[in-house]
Design a protein around this motif. Structure first.
Motif, PDB file in Angstrom:
ATOM      1  N   SER A 254      47.040  45.415  11.261  1.00 51.63           N
ATOM      2  CA  SER A 254      46.130  46.537  11.035  1.00 51.63           C
ATOM      3  C   SER A 254      44.675  46.088  11.078  1.00 51.63           C
ATOM      4  CB  SER A 254      46.427  47.216   9.689  1.00 51.63           C
ATOM      5  OG  SER A 254      46.087  46.372   8.605  1.00 51.63           O
ATOM      6  N   THR A 255      44.428  44.770  10.969  1.00 50.27           N
ATOM      7  CA  THR A 255      43.057  44.255  11.062  1.00 50.27           C
ATOM      8  C   THR A 255      42.649  43.964  12.497  1.00 50.27           C
ATOM      9  OG1 THR A 255      43.703  41.914  10.790  1.00 50.27           O
ATOM     10  CG2 THR A 255      43.331  43.210   8.780  1.00 50.27           C
ATOM     11  N   TRP A 256      43.588  44.105  13.424  1.00 45.54           N
ATOM     12  CA  TRP A 256      43.288  43.831  14.838  1.00 45.54           C
ATOM     13  C   TRP A 256      42.791  45.131  15.478  1.00 45.54           C
ATOM     14  CZ3 TRP A 256      48.713  41.393  16.164  1.00 45.54           C
ATOM     15  CH2 TRP A 256      48.965  40.322  15.291  1.00 45.54           C
ATOM     16  N   THR A 257      41.567  45.487  15.208  1.00 43.75           N
ATOM     17  CA  THR A 257      41.073  46.823  15.553  1.00 43.75           C
ATOM     18  C   THR A 257      40.368  46.896  16.896  1.00 43.75           C
ATOM     19  OG1 THR A 257      39.038  46.388  14.317  1.00 43.75           O
ATOM     20  CG2 THR A 257      40.857  47.449  13.126  1.00 43.75           C
TER      21      THR A 257
ATOM     22  N   MET B 266      33.513  24.186  24.379  1.00 40.13           N
ATOM     23  CA  MET B 266      34.596  24.915  25.036  1.00 40.13           C
ATOM     24  C   MET B 266      34.174  26.274  25.576  1.00 40.13           C
ATOM     25  SD  MET B 266      37.176  23.145  25.506  1.00 40.13           S
ATOM     26  CE  MET B 266      38.481  24.266  25.922  1.00 40.13           C
ATOM     27  N   GLY B 267      32.900  26.588  25.526  1.00 47.16           N
ATOM     28  CA  GLY B 267      32.453  27.826  26.155  1.00 47.16           C
ATOM     29  C   GLY B 267      32.986  29.057  25.450  1.00 47.16           C
ATOM     30  N   THR B 268      33.253  30.108  26.213  1.00 45.64           N
ATOM     31  CA  THR B 268      33.609  31.404  25.640  1.00 45.64           C
ATOM     32  C   THR B 268      35.114  31.531  25.428  1.00 45.64           C
ATOM     33  OG1 THR B 268      31.735  32.428  26.752  1.00 45.64           O
ATOM     34  CG2 THR B 268      33.465  33.902  25.978  1.00 45.64           C
ATOM     35  N   PHE B 269      35.484  32.098  24.281  1.00 45.26           N
ATOM     36  CA  PHE B 269      36.860  32.483  23.986  1.00 45.26           C
ATOM     37  C   PHE B 269      36.945  34.003  23.941  1.00 45.26           C
ATOM     38  CE2 PHE B 269      37.326  28.179  22.496  1.00 45.26           C
ATOM     39  CZ  PHE B 269      38.679  27.899  22.569  1.00 45.26           C
ATOM     40  N   PRO B 270      37.458  34.664  24.974  1.00 43.75           N
ATOM     41  CA  PRO B 270      37.758  36.088  24.844  1.00 43.75           C
ATOM     42  C   PRO B 270      39.142  36.242  24.199  1.00 43.75           C
ATOM     43  CG  PRO B 270      38.084  35.365  27.108  1.00 43.75           C
ATOM     44  CD  PRO B 270      37.719  34.149  26.312  1.00 43.75           C
ATOM     45  N   VAL B 271      39.164  36.464  22.900  1.00 37.31           N
ATOM     46  CA  VAL B 271      40.428  36.611  22.175  1.00 37.31           C
ATOM     47  C   VAL B 271      40.908  38.042  22.375  1.00 37.31           C
ATOM     48  CG1 VAL B 271      41.595  36.406  19.962  1.00 37.31           C
ATOM     49  CG2 VAL B 271      39.647  34.910  20.486  1.00 37.31           C
ATOM     50  N   ARG B 272      42.067  38.206  22.987  1.00 40.54           N
ATOM     51  CA  ARG B 272      42.564  39.545  23.330  1.00 40.54           C
ATOM     52  C   ARG B 272      43.707  39.942  22.402  1.00 40.54           C
ATOM     53  NH1 ARG B 272      39.815  41.262  27.563  1.00 40.54           N
ATOM     54  NH2 ARG B 272      38.796  39.648  28.808  1.00 40.54           N
ATOM     55  N   PHE B 273      43.593  41.167  21.896  1.00 42.51           N
ATOM     56  CA  PHE B 273      44.554  41.691  20.937  1.00 42.51           C
ATOM     57  C   PHE B 273      45.390  42.796  21.574  1.00 42.51           C
ATOM     58  CE2 PHE B 273      41.199  39.820  18.455  1.00 42.51           C
ATOM     59  CZ  PHE B 273      41.834  39.274  17.344  1.00 42.51           C
ATOM     60  N   PRO B 274      46.636  42.939  21.136  1.00 47.54           N
ATOM     61  CA  PRO B 274      47.438  44.075  21.607  1.00 47.54           C
ATOM     62  C   PRO B 274      46.703  45.382  21.327  1.00 47.54           C
ATOM     63  CG  PRO B 274      48.791  42.536  20.356  1.00 47.54           C
ATOM     64  CD  PRO B 274      47.374  42.088  20.176  1.00 47.54           C
ATOM     65  N   SER B 275      46.555  46.213  22.365  1.00 44.92           N
ATOM     66  CA  SER B 275      45.776  47.436  22.198  1.00 44.92           C
ATOM     67  C   SER B 275      46.072  48.399  23.337  1.00 44.92           C
ATOM     68  CB  SER B 275      44.275  47.120  22.177  1.00 44.92           C
ATOM     69  OG  SER B 275      43.511  48.301  22.126  1.00 44.92           O
ATOM     70  N   PRO B 276      46.095  49.692  23.056  1.00 42.83           N
ATOM     71  CA  PRO B 276      46.257  50.682  24.129  1.00 42.83           C
ATOM     72  C   PRO B 276      44.931  51.002  24.816  1.00 42.83           C
ATOM     73  CG  PRO B 276      46.192  51.804  22.037  1.00 42.83           C
ATOM     74  CD  PRO B 276      46.139  50.328  21.723  1.00 42.83           C
ATOM     75  N   HIS B 277      43.839  50.446  24.301  1.00 44.32           N
ATOM     76  CA  HIS B 277      42.510  50.796  24.793  1.00 44.32           C
ATOM     77  C   HIS B 277      42.051  49.849  25.907  1.00 44.32           C
ATOM     78  CE1 HIS B 277      42.261  53.579  21.493  1.00 44.32           C
ATOM     79  NE2 HIS B 277      42.438  52.605  20.613  1.00 44.32           N
ATOM     80  N   ASP B 278      41.245  50.375  26.801  1.00 40.44           N
ATOM     81  CA  ASP B 278      40.649  49.579  27.878  1.00 40.44           C
ATOM     82  C   ASP B 278      39.704  48.553  27.255  1.00 40.44           C
ATOM     83  OD1 ASP B 278      39.285  48.539  30.035  1.00 40.44           O
ATOM     84  OD2 ASP B 278      38.795  50.477  30.926  1.00 40.44           O
ATOM     85  N   PRO B 279      39.873  47.265  27.559  1.00 42.29           N
ATOM     86  CA  PRO B 279      38.977  46.264  26.973  1.00 42.29           C
ATOM     87  C   PRO B 279      37.564  46.335  27.529  1.00 42.29           C
ATOM     88  CG  PRO B 279      40.440  45.237  28.558  1.00 42.29           C
ATOM     89  CD  PRO B 279      40.924  46.647  28.392  1.00 42.29           C
ATOM     90  N   GLY B 280      37.363  47.024  28.650  1.00 38.42           N
ATOM     91  CA  GLY B 280      36.019  47.203  29.198  1.00 38.42           C
ATOM     92  C   GLY B 280      35.493  46.030  29.997  1.00 38.42           C
TER      93      GLY B 280
ATOM     94  N   ARG C 216      49.375  43.957  26.409  1.00 35.59           N
ATOM     95  CA  ARG C 216      50.512  44.843  26.153  1.00 35.59           C
ATOM     96  C   ARG C 216      51.611  44.159  25.334  1.00 35.59           C
ATOM     97  NH1 ARG C 216      48.821  45.365  31.432  1.00 35.59           N
ATOM     98  NH2 ARG C 216      47.986  47.423  32.004  1.00 35.59           N
ATOM     99  N   GLY C 217      51.292  42.969  24.813  1.00 35.03           N
ATOM    100  CA  GLY C 217      52.281  42.226  24.045  1.00 35.03           C
ATOM    101  C   GLY C 217      52.186  42.502  22.561  1.00 35.03           C
ATOM    102  N   THR C 218      52.553  41.493  21.772  1.00 35.63           N
ATOM    103  CA  THR C 218      52.601  41.680  20.319  1.00 35.63           C
ATOM    104  C   THR C 218      51.733  40.705  19.539  1.00 35.63           C
ATOM    105  OG1 THR C 218      54.550  40.239  20.135  1.00 35.63           O
ATOM    106  CG2 THR C 218      54.940  42.613  20.432  1.00 35.63           C
ATOM    107  N   ARG C 219      51.350  39.582  20.138  1.00 35.14           N
ATOM    108  CA  ARG C 219      50.539  38.585  19.447  1.00 35.14           C
ATOM    109  C   ARG C 219      49.254  38.330  20.234  1.00 35.14           C
ATOM    110  NH1 ARG C 219      50.981  37.758  14.439  1.00 35.14           N
ATOM    111  NH2 ARG C 219      49.954  35.744  14.748  1.00 35.14           N
ATOM    112  N   PRO C 220      48.119  38.119  19.542  1.00 28.75           N
ATOM    113  CA  PRO C 220      46.858  37.891  20.241  1.00 28.75           C
ATOM    114  C   PRO C 220      46.913  36.680  21.174  1.00 28.75           C
ATOM    115  CG  PRO C 220      46.449  38.401  17.944  1.00 28.75           C
ATOM    116  CD  PRO C 220      47.934  38.216  18.089  1.00 28.75           C
ATOM    117  N   ARG C 221      46.112  36.770  22.220  1.00 27.30           N
ATOM    118  CA  ARG C 221      46.025  35.687  23.197  1.00 27.30           C
ATOM    119  C   ARG C 221      44.727  34.926  22.989  1.00 27.30           C
ATOM    120  NH1 ARG C 221      43.402  36.179  28.877  1.00 27.30           N
ATOM    121  NH2 ARG C 221      41.707  35.907  27.373  1.00 27.30           N
ATOM    122  N   PHE C 222      44.851  33.599  22.904  1.00 28.38           N
ATOM    123  CA  PHE C 222      43.699  32.724  22.709  1.00 28.38           C
ATOM    124  C   PHE C 222      43.524  31.874  23.964  1.00 28.38           C
ATOM    125  CE2 PHE C 222      44.980  33.857  18.470  1.00 28.38           C
ATOM    126  CZ  PHE C 222      43.781  33.981  17.766  1.00 28.38           C
TER     127      PHE C 222
END
Length: 265
Positions: A55-58, A100-114, A226-232
């Motif tokens: 619920s904190t992965w907003t 290590m430069g940029t980390f785009p941490v991606r979370f499961p979400s129905p929304h367009d990441p933009g 579209r998965g269940t765990r964030p991607r690092f």
């Protein structure tokens, strides 16, 4: 990959040939899973999210960056990666990764990441405040490799980076017509990279510890999770000690140069 030579090679001749033609090579177990786990602890802390409370992965993506802590930087400086850098860019022509430069941490979400459009990573002109004016040229000024470091297991539903196979050859031809000044990101994106639309698409998936070493002109894109765990994932550049394309060194063309030569001949 084991080798008993005094100077073991990280990449086989076949892998180097694929890098030249496809624009990337995948190295499994490039760094230890334990190192990835230690790094994720730092990254979770900085996301402000609770790894055990979805619920904190907003937000679909949180961008973190410029880490110099040991578990992250050490991942980019393993012996197998250093040997691969030598093979692809020329021995001693690269600078060790100190961030290590940029980390785009991606979370499961129905929304367009933009941020899921096709692009290449430009490499100079960063003094301009408008990032769309940042540039790339056919000499790949300022960058030797695009690198994708998987700090978590990434399956096909976990927002793996999309790669257009062989697209670096199309981009080399486009950049060649612009000379040393190169093209801005705005110039490059104007056609939505239509010249690469027929390229086969693959996904940069794998277990934590996997690294994709990519030609600097490779066209790639993010996608929704579209998965269940964030991607690092980290995407630092490999910076040059010497120009990526110089023609002034001994030993023949490097694989980076060979790919550009292949595109232009």
């Amino acid at each position: 990959m084991q080798n008993t030579d005094e100077n073991p090679r990280a990449l086989s001749a076949a892998q180097i040939e694929r890098f030249i033609h496809d624009g990337f090579v995948k190295i499994d177990r490039a760094f230890a899973k334990a190192m990835a786990a230690d790094a994720r602890q730092i990254l979770w802390r900085d996301t402000g999210c609770d790894p055990d409370n979805p619920s904190t992965w907003t937000r679909p993506v949180i961008r973190l960056g410029m880490y110099t802590e040991r578990p992250l930087v050490d991942a980019a400086n393993t012996p197998i990666l250093h040997r691969a850098f030598d093979q692809l860019t020329g021995q001693g022509r690269w600078l060790p990764c100190m961030s290590m430069g940029t980390f785009p941490v991606r979370f499961p979400s129905p929304h367009d990441p933009g941020d899921a459009g096709w692009h290449i990573d430009v490499s100079f002109g960063f003094d301009d405040p408008d990032f769309m004016n940042w540039r790339a040229n056919v000499q790949s000024r300022g960058r030797l490799l695009l690198m994708l470091f998987l700090f978590s297991d990434v399956g096909e539903n976990d927002a793996p980076t999309r790669i257009r196979v062989g697209s670096h050859l199309d981009i080399a031809r486009r950049l060649a017509s612009a000379g040393d000044a190169g093209l801005t990101l705005r110039d490059l994106a104007a056609s939505d990279f239509a010249e690469t639309s027929n390229c086969r698409e693959v996904l940069a998936s794998g277990e934590a510890g996997t690294v994709y070493l990519c030609h600097p002109f490779l066209v790639h894109a993010a996608q929704p999770h579209r998965g269940t765990r964030p991607r690092f994932l980290a995407q630092p550049p490999l910076l040059p000690r010497e120009p990526a394309v110089s023609g002034g060194h001994t030993g023949g063309r490097t694989p980076i140069e060979e790919a550009i030569h292949l595109a232009l001949r």
